[in-house]
Design an enzyme around this catalytic site. Structure first.
Site, PDB file in Angstrom:
ATOM      1  CG  HIS A  47      -1.924   1.072   1.248  1.00  0.00           C
ATOM      2  ND1 HIS A  47      -1.833   2.115   2.138  1.00  0.00           N
ATOM      3  CD2 HIS A  47      -3.040   1.309   0.502  1.00  0.00           C
ATOM      4  CE1 HIS A  47      -2.854   2.937   1.945  1.00  0.00           C
ATOM      5  NE2 HIS A  47      -3.605   2.472   0.964  1.00  0.00           N
ATOM      6  CG  ASP A  89      -7.081   3.843   0.084  1.00  0.00           C
ATOM      7  OD1 ASP A  89      -5.839   3.785   0.201  1.00  0.00           O
ATOM      8  OD2 ASP A  89      -7.738   4.869   0.351  1.00  0.00           O
TER       9      ASP A  89
END
EC number: 3.1.1.4
Length: 122
Positions: A47, A89
């Protein structure tokens, strides 16, 4: 936006991102260095890398558009940069869900001094 990231984690993984991943391993939460400690920490590493590739908008502050279709998160909107944040996300939330079984409390509030190894490249 980080508040949207929290919402996606709740929707997809069924748990609070702030509580479970706000300070976990070497990469979940602020900063990030060393080596990912387990699969959940690797979700955060990936991420972080994903956010690092975003150009032209701020992943932590800019709001994006998404919808839910048949239980799946679908990123939308006209801004490709914001759509990219949404995809980062969404992928992390799915990663957290898929690795809930190996989440280990010993990495919760893991000391940064244990994250001194050289980081691998994205």
């Amino acid at each position: 936006h980080l508040m949207q990231f929290e919402t996606l984690i709740m929707k997809v993984a069924g748990r609070s991102g702030v509580w479970y991943y706000g300070s976990y391993g070497c990469f979940c939460g602020a900063g990030g260095q060393g080596r990912p400690q387990d699969a959940s920490d690797r979700c955060c590493f990936v991420h972080d890398c994903c956010y690092g590739k975003v150009n032209g908008c701020d992943p932590k502050k800019d709001f994006y558009t998404y919808s839910e279709e048949n239980g799946d998160i679908v990123c939308g909107g006209d801004d490709p940069c914001k759509k990219e944040i949404c995809e980062c996300d969404k992928d992390a939330a799915i990663c957290f869900r898929d690795n809930k079984d190996t989440y280990d409390n010993k990495y919760w509030f893991f000391p940064a001094k244990n994250c001194q190894e050289e980081s691998e490249p994205c």
